[in-house]
Scaffold this motif. Structure first.
Motif, mmCIF file in Angstrom:
data_model
loop_
_atom_site.group_PDB
_atom_site.id
_atom_site.type_symbol
_atom_site.label_atom_id
_atom_site.label_comp_id
_atom_site.label_asym_id
_atom_site.label_seq_id
_atom_site.Cartn_x
_atom_site.Cartn_y
_atom_site.Cartn_z
ATOM 1 N N SER A 44 -3.169 14.903 -18.015
ATOM 2 C CA SER A 44 -3.131 16.370 -18.147
ATOM 3 C C SER A 44 -4.223 16.861 -19.092
ATOM 4 C CB SER A 44 -1.758 16.809 -18.663
ATOM 5 O OG SER A 44 -0.727 16.407 -17.786
ATOM 6 N N PRO B 219 -6.392 25.100 -15.944
ATOM 7 C CA PRO B 219 -6.416 24.753 -17.374
ATOM 8 C C PRO B 219 -5.343 25.460 -18.187
ATOM 9 C CG PRO B 219 -8.647 25.083 -16.581
ATOM 10 C CD PRO B 219 -7.736 25.504 -15.473
ATOM 11 N N TYR B 220 -4.995 26.694 -17.817
ATOM 12 C CA TYR B 220 -3.931 27.388 -18.531
ATOM 13 C C TYR B 220 -2.580 26.732 -18.267
ATOM 14 C CZ TYR B 220 -6.958 31.182 -20.060
ATOM 15 O OH TYR B 220 -7.927 31.909 -20.694
ATOM 16 N N MET C 89 -2.176 23.510 -17.657
ATOM 17 C CA MET C 89 -2.200 22.288 -18.462
ATOM 18 C C MET C 89 -2.030 22.598 -19.948
ATOM 19 S SD MET C 89 -2.591 19.613 -16.466
ATOM 20 C CE MET C 89 -1.312 20.475 -15.557
ATOM 21 N N LEU C 90 -2.660 23.676 -20.418
ATOM 22 C CA LEU C 90 -2.530 24.049 -21.824
ATOM 23 C C LEU C 90 -1.093 24.423 -22.155
ATOM 24 C CD1 LEU C 90 -3.937 24.598 -24.524
ATOM 25 C CD2 LEU C 90 -4.417 26.917 -23.727
ATOM 26 N N THR D 146 -10.070 26.342 -10.831
ATOM 27 C CA THR D 146 -10.698 25.880 -12.070
ATOM 28 C C THR D 146 -10.404 26.783 -13.260
ATOM 29 O OG1 THR D 146 -12.739 27.061 -11.507
ATOM 30 C CG2 THR D 146 -12.575 24.751 -10.821
ATOM 31 N N LEU E 62 -11.944 20.760 -16.332
ATOM 32 C CA LEU E 62 -11.976 22.080 -15.712
ATOM 33 C C LEU E 62 -12.512 23.136 -16.668
ATOM 34 C CD1 LEU E 62 -8.643 22.064 -13.667
ATOM 35 C CD2 LEU E 62 -10.964 21.604 -12.880
ATOM 36 N N LEU E 63 -12.189 23.017 -17.960
ATOM 37 C CA LEU E 63 -12.738 23.960 -18.937
ATOM 38 C C LEU E 63 -14.257 23.864 -18.995
ATOM 39 C CD1 LEU E 63 -10.239 23.636 -21.938
ATOM 40 C CD2 LEU E 63 -10.557 25.620 -20.465
ATOM 41 N N MET F 208 -7.646 19.061 -17.993
ATOM 42 C CA MET F 208 -7.897 20.351 -18.629
ATOM 43 C C MET F 208 -9.310 20.402 -19.210
ATOM 44 S SD MET F 208 -5.908 22.139 -21.827
ATOM 45 C CE MET F 208 -6.643 20.997 -22.995
#
Length: 715
Positions: free
Chosen positions: A362, A225-226, A228-229, A221, A369-370, A366
């Motif tokens: 995507s 996100p990183y 996806m970012l 988690t 999860l954020l 993100m």
């Protein structure tokens, strides 16, 4: 046979802790709030006030909360009980804020709803041929429509009576099915209820075994996100029009620095994005090993948080630049913040890309999860606090799991109201009042007073040094005592001076009972700290000064807990922390400051307006010798010097805060060259009594202050 009470768990390794904190502080605000504030408040120049408040407020509060949890090995409520019983209301206030903050679970439900629809062959928010669309709907993603209406596009976009985008109609009419106001509850959206249930289930299983399960979950988690970012950033920068979006994001406007509102919004963003005053940092830090280097961890995590916000801005504005380029409109026509950015502007931009389903999936993964990291850490803050308050009942097999299950079920049932047609108005009310900046600022202000004045900033620095082997910079002590509480106080007052009543997205006002309910929720957390202090003062015996002295001291059981775990008992009443801190490697050779913060703290609370006497003595290492403190009950060594003999005879009737703070900073930076010893009204808060510590030549030099006793003794 009675089952054995389980021991308090700890992180398996440092990676789990770092990932958990990173996942907690890097949340939705980094993606949908910081980029908007940056472009709105002068572009690149906004980074100046942002960095200033990061240094003055963000990093000091981040370190303060993390170190408090790690030092006491307790969660939000009991950690403040051990540090300063008078400030235990801070913990209860944080619990109330966290209870209200569970309302943000509905954002995950909205994101999950979008994620499910992202797998369709055609994204439903990209067209106007759906059941929920109206005659005013326009497909702004259509190149033919843009070419045919290029001349009137701006008017159509800005006039709500003429047109509305397909993305906004999907959000308002399909996802929310918005009613006319908070009075019109409407029917329950069962699709949203199922999404909400799935989100609560995910939170439950993320923390149901405590840090043992959380430590495994954060590997996914917090890291994904990183990933996806990074994917969205690369994709966004390769789109046509991306450069215009980046320039619009960071183009500096120095004149905006003269606007006070820019500085206010920079400070508010720091409080929200750094996760301070929410109790989660103390809770996560309490599961660390005692000797973990929380000092460097805090600094690097602050850098990571701010860096993520900056990078997220590039990803967002490069995509919005592409959207504006594709439609032939100025970028400021498509920019939005908060839910408007996440659920209208960005989905609309994604619909224009090749393979829109891939980028939509995507983006919403993100977002989920954020938000999930932040929410289950907040939930862990509540559960850990209850477990530490009632260890005999909660630290038994399956007690925690059952209590957490009950809490999640009750919260889910209460939040079904957010899934109704009028649920968005309930969410706005809770977000605007119950979880607003004033609540966080009041907690941050109380934390600084408790550590900087009641417990003592120098004493707290000794604690950090004992845990990490590194003494915090004098700037941190200056912030804990003066700068951070001053900023918090100014922001807190400004919040009420600039208050604007909540209105809906259509500009409609809420009914009066809604405003009264909102302020009631807000003051529930704000007033808990002073009310708890008054309550403890009423229960404690003795004069007001004696009560304050007792309640501003660490409790006795903290010392025994520390000794049982093999750590120096610096909280013990038998050890005088004003002279030196006993370390496992021996006594400190560098004398510490004699700083009686409790006397000043008591006078500030009572608001007597009396003057303080200050005996100022200079301890020069060239004239003195620092010896190791003898074992047993012998007195600590006496430091003498020729200058201290003279300067101790000069009583100062009043000392301004700012000159004193700079004097303290200068003396701390001087290190081994010279140190000042400040004796704050040790024999009472009356000027005549205070002068007893410094008026006689021989006595002033041999007088020392014992914390809490208010007596002077010649050696």
């Amino acid at each position: 046979m009675e089952k054995k009470v389980e021991k308090r768990a700890q992180w398996r390794n440092k990676r789990e802790y770092v990932l958990a904190v990173a996942g907690n502080v890097v949340g939705l605000g980094n993606v949908w709030r910081f980029p908007y504030l940056c472009y709105k408040n002068g572009g690149g120049v906004f980074l100046l006030p942002y960095c200033v408040f990061a240094v003055l407020c963000g990093a000091p509060l981040f370190l303060l909360e993390t170190a408090v949890g790690q030092f006491t090995q307790e969660a939000t409520v009991t950690c403040w009980r051990k540090i300063c019983p008078l400030a235990q209301g801070i913990g209860y206030s944080i619990i109330v804020i966290q209870l209200f903050s569970t309302v943000y679970m509905i954002i995950l439900a909205w994101s999950l709803f979008y994620l499910i629809y992202s797998f369709r062959a055609q994204l439903p928010w990209a067209s106007c041929d759906n059941d929920w669309n109206t005659d005013r709907c326009v497909e702004l993603s259509s190149l033919n429509w843009t070419a045919g209406h290029n001349g009137n596009l701006t008017a159509n976009w800005t006039s709500e009576t003429l047109t509305s985008s397909s993305a906004s109609e999907f959000w308002e009419r399909r996802v929310l099915s918005m009613s006319g106001g908070i009075e019109e509850v409407g029917v329950v959206k069962w699709e949203l209820v199922l999404c909400l249930l799935a989100c609560w289930a995910a939170c439950y299983f993320s923390i149901w075994k405590g840090v043992h399960s959380t430590g495994k979950v954060v590997y996914f988690t917090a890291v994904f996100p990183y990933v996806m970012l990074a994917i969205l950033l690369v994709r966004g920068l390769t789109l046509p029009g991306a450069w215009q979006g980046v320039v619009f994001y960071l183009y500096p406007d120095p004149s905006r620095l003269a606007d006070l509102q820019v500085w206010m919004e920079a400070g508010s963003q720091i409080f929200f994005s750094y996760g301070v005053a929410a109790g989660s940092l103390s809770t996560l830090g309490s599961y660390n090993n005692y000797n973990n280097n929380c000092y460097m961890d805090s600094l690097w995590l602050c850098v990571l948080n701010s860096g993520t916000s900056l990078v997220a801005g590039f990803a967002v504005f490069s995509t919005l630049g592409f959207m504006a380029h594709n439609q032939g409109v100025p970028i400021d026509m498509v920019v939005d913040s908060g839910p408007g950015l996440a659920f209208i502007a960005f989905p609309q931009a994604v619909a224009m890309m090749p393979m829109p389903q891939l980028w939509a999936v995507s983006f919403f993964i993100m977002l989920i999860l954020l938000g999930l990291d932040t929410l289950f850490v907040g939930l862990e803050t509540i559960i850990s606090s209850v477990s530490d308050m009632f260890p005999a009942q909660m630290r038994r097999p399956w007690r925690r799991e059952l209590f957490l299950l009950l809490f999640c079920l009750v919260s889910f049932i209460l939040q079904i109201s957010l899934s109704t047609e009028g649920g968005i108005y309930v969410f706005q009310l809770l977000d605007y009042y119950a979880c607003n900046g004033a609540c966080l600022l009041s907690v941050a202000l109380a934390e600084c007073l408790a550590i900087g004045w009641a417990f003592g900033a120098d004493r707290f620095s000794d604690c950090v040094e004992d845990m990490t082997g590194q003494r915090p910079s004098p700037v941190f002590r200056l912030c804990w005592r003066y700068l951070t509480p001053l900023v918090c106080l100014v922001f807190f007052i400004s919040f009420f001076l600039d208050y604007q009543p909540l209105t809906s997205n259509q500009g409609h006002a809420f009914p009066d009972w809604a405003y009264h309910l909102g302020w009631t929720m807000a003051f529930t957390s704000i007033l808990l700290v002073p009310l708890w202090g008054v309550y403890k003062l009423c229960l404690t015996k003795g004069t007001l000064r004696q009560r304050l002295s007792v309640l501003c001291h660490p409790v006795g059981d903290a010392a025994s807990d520390v000794q049982q775990q093999g750590r120096p008992a610096i909280l013990s009443a038998g050890v005088d922390p004003l002279w030196t801190l006993e370390k496992t490697r021996g006594w400190c050779r560098r004398p510490t400051w004699v700083n009686v913060d409790i006397s000043l703290f008591a006078s500030l609370l009572s608001n007597t307006g009396t003057l303080f006497g200050l005996g100022l003595g200079l301890h020069s290492p060239r004239h003195t010798e620092t010896k190791r403190r003898p074992r047993g009950d012998q007195e600590p060594p006496v430091h003498t010097g020729a200058l201290s003999y003279l300067l101790s005879t000069v009583p100062l009737a009043t000392v301004a805060i700012l000159p004193y703070s700079w004097l303290e900073l200068w003396a701390a930076e001087a290190g081994s060259h010279s140190e000042y010893t400040l004796l704050w009204g040790c024999c009472g808060d009356k000027l005549g009594h205070a002068l007893l510590c410094g008026v006689k030549l021989g006595h002033a030099m041999l007088c020392r202050v014992k914390l809490g006793h208010g007596t002077c003794s010649a050696l």
